[in-house]
Structures are given as C-alpha cells and as structure tokens.
Design a protein around this motif. Sequence first.
Motif, short mmCIF file in Angstrom:
data_model
loop_
_atom_site.label_atom_id
_atom_site.label_comp_id
_atom_site.label_asym_id
_atom_site.label_seq_id
_atom_site.Cartn_x
_atom_site.Cartn_y
_atom_site.Cartn_z
N UNK A 251 0.80 -1.22 0.00
CA UNK A 251 0.00 0.00 0.00
C UNK A 251 0.82 1.26 0.00
N UNK A 252 2.05 1.18 -0.53
CA UNK A 252 2.93 2.35 -0.60
C UNK A 252 2.58 3.15 -1.85
N UNK A 253 1.58 4.03 -1.74
CA UNK A 253 1.07 4.76 -2.89
C UNK A 253 1.39 6.25 -2.81
N UNK A 254 1.66 6.82 -3.96
CA UNK A 254 1.86 8.26 -4.09
C UNK A 254 0.62 8.85 -4.75
N UNK A 255 0.69 10.12 -5.09
CA UNK A 255 -0.43 10.77 -5.77
C UNK A 255 -0.69 10.08 -7.11
N UNK A 256 -1.94 10.10 -7.53
CA UNK A 256 -2.38 9.50 -8.79
C UNK A 256 -2.18 7.99 -8.83
N UNK A 257 -2.06 7.39 -7.65
CA UNK A 257 -1.98 5.93 -7.58
C UNK A 257 -0.63 5.33 -7.93
N UNK A 258 0.41 6.16 -8.09
CA UNK A 258 1.74 5.64 -8.39
C UNK A 258 2.33 4.93 -7.18
N UNK A 259 3.17 3.93 -7.44
CA UNK A 259 3.79 3.17 -6.37
C UNK A 259 5.03 3.91 -5.87
N UNK A 260 5.16 4.01 -4.54
CA UNK A 260 6.33 4.66 -3.95
C UNK A 260 7.47 3.63 -3.90
N UNK A 261 8.16 3.47 -5.01
CA UNK A 261 9.20 2.44 -5.11
C UNK A 261 10.42 2.78 -4.25
N UNK A 262 10.66 4.07 -4.03
CA UNK A 262 11.80 4.42 -3.16
C UNK A 262 11.54 3.96 -1.73
N UNK A 263 10.33 4.16 -1.24
CA UNK A 263 9.99 3.70 0.11
C UNK A 263 10.10 2.19 0.19
N UNK A 264 9.58 1.50 -0.85
CA UNK A 264 9.64 0.04 -0.86
C UNK A 264 11.08 -0.44 -0.92
N UNK A 265 11.92 0.30 -1.64
CA UNK A 265 13.33 -0.07 -1.75
C UNK A 265 13.99 -0.05 -0.37
N UNK A 266 13.73 1.00 0.39
CA UNK A 266 14.32 1.10 1.73
C UNK A 266 13.78 0.01 2.66
N UNK A 267 12.51 -0.30 2.51
CA UNK A 267 11.90 -1.36 3.33
C UNK A 267 12.53 -2.70 2.99
N UNK A 268 12.69 -2.98 1.71
CA UNK A 268 13.28 -4.26 1.31
C UNK A 268 14.69 -4.42 1.87
N UNK A 269 15.50 -3.38 1.76
CA UNK A 269 16.86 -3.46 2.27
C UNK A 269 16.87 -3.66 3.78
N UNK A 270 16.00 -2.94 4.50
CA UNK A 270 15.95 -3.08 5.96
C UNK A 270 15.48 -4.47 6.35
#
Length: 295
Positions: A251-270
């Motif tokens: 559910x990491x969404x930005x405006x217009x329904x885009x995926x927040x891949x930077x947030x997901x990237x940091x989560x994956x690494x952590x």
Amino acid sequence: MDERMNIQWYPGHMTKTRRNMEADLKLVDAVCEIVDARIPFSSRNPDIDAICGQKPRMMILNRIDLADPAATDVWQNYWQAQGMTVVRTDCKSRRGIDRFVPAVRSMLAEKLQRYADKGQTGRALKLMIVGIPNVGKSTFINQIAGRKGAKAENRPGVTRGKQWVTVDSGLLLLDTPGILWPKFDDEEVGRRLAYTGAVKDDVLDVETLACHLAAMLWARYPEAMRARYKLDPPEDASGYDLLTEAGRRRGFLLARGEIDTERMARVLLEEYRSCKIGRFTLEDPPERTEACATN
C-alpha cells in the motif's frame, strides 16, 4: 536509473597496508580472516591469499545468524578443502566464540609440540586478525579477549596502530591496522557489500540497489519472497517489477496511484538486513558459480 558504481579503490593506501601486513607476518604463527557469512567471497580482499603465503590459515564465517545455514555448510566445506581451519560465529550473541581458542590450538598443534620439545611450554601463539571494514573484526576480538578495548564502530578506519591483544597466557592476537577494502572491479561485489550494509546506502542509488536485490532474492529464495510480499509475478519479471508489486501489496502509494518504489526499496533493504524475510546467503563458492544460473 544509473547502474554505475560510485565506489573508489585506493591503490596507494592498499600498497601501504599490504606492505605493513607482509612485515607483520614475520611476527605471527598464523592468520585468521573474518568474512560475512552472507557474502563470504565479496567480503574479503582477494589479495589476502597472496599476502599470507604459506602461513596456516583460519577462516571465521561471522554473522551466521543472518546467513542460510545450508549455504554456510557449503562454504565451510569449501574453505576446509583449501586446507583452512573454519570457525562459524555470531559475535553479537557469542555463538561459536568458545570454539576459537581450541581451534587455534588444534590448527597449530605441531608448533605447540615443537615448543614443548624445546622446553618452551609456556610460549604464546601469535595470530594476525584480518578483515575488511564492517565484517565484525573489532567485535570478534573484543569477544575473544573478553574486553571492550578495541573500538567496534560501524564505520571504516576506527582501528588505528598496531595492537597486540592478550587472549590468555598462551595466545596473542595482532589486530591489523589500515583499511583493507575489497576490490570493486566487479560491480556485483560492490552491490553485495551494499546489500549487507558494509558500504553506505548513499553511495549507490537505493532503488537501483533494491531492484538488483529483489531479483537476486527472487531467483535464490522465491518462496520466502512470495510469503513475505505476497508476490505472484510473471516468469520474466524484472527486479523493478518485483519492487513495484511489493510496494503495491504494502500500500505504498503516491499521488495519482503511483507506487512509492523508493519507500519500498528502503523497506526491502531493511527487512533483508534484519532477517525479516529469511536467512539468506547471496553467493556460492567459485567452482559452483557457473552452475548457479540464478547468481
């Protein structure tokens, strides 16, 4: 996304470090090298073998609590086949620490016997401890010696000057000064070091790094990735596809329904580094690399 590695290699510094190590080798009976069990090949300087020559060798596979146990078995067999003594440790929990001194005495049993034959029963064994930054060298020495003398900080270059550490009356450790970085000629070596946090995240583009990690984990440990992130990608899914799908599921969404891949990237690494996905090893011994198409 820029694929290039922005990590520098300092040949002048390494020449000095190597020269000092070669001089110090004359003072010791054996060399103990510490590597990260998740990336045993990438977390070492390839010049070590040439530097150490014929000295007896011990390999410490550290952070075994974060690595795939089956893969750690494979790596242990690999180093042992090369004539090295292998000890598996997790310095934070002290797991395996008690096996070090007995392993040293077993490795150098012939030398101890020669000392005894000469009436030098109390003569101490001397070991050089080597390892690249952030593999846990200072923590290992502190745990072995039962003290807090050597600084254990999560940044390179903290240990300075020549330090002899007394373990007991029969064993001395030489903590090598200088920053012994691995070579980053191979971009994949640099990425694997970044996955584990051995180099800072700001050295590389986080999203690019996470895309490579996602692809590697999906290739090597698909069931764990599927269970953690509810992934069901097509067969030809890229690392970016995997990262995007994981972000959508979280559910990491930005405006217009885009995926927040930077947030997901940091989560994956952590979550990789903290073993929330699973205990993973990211590389195989050299002779198995070609057979491992997913590597």
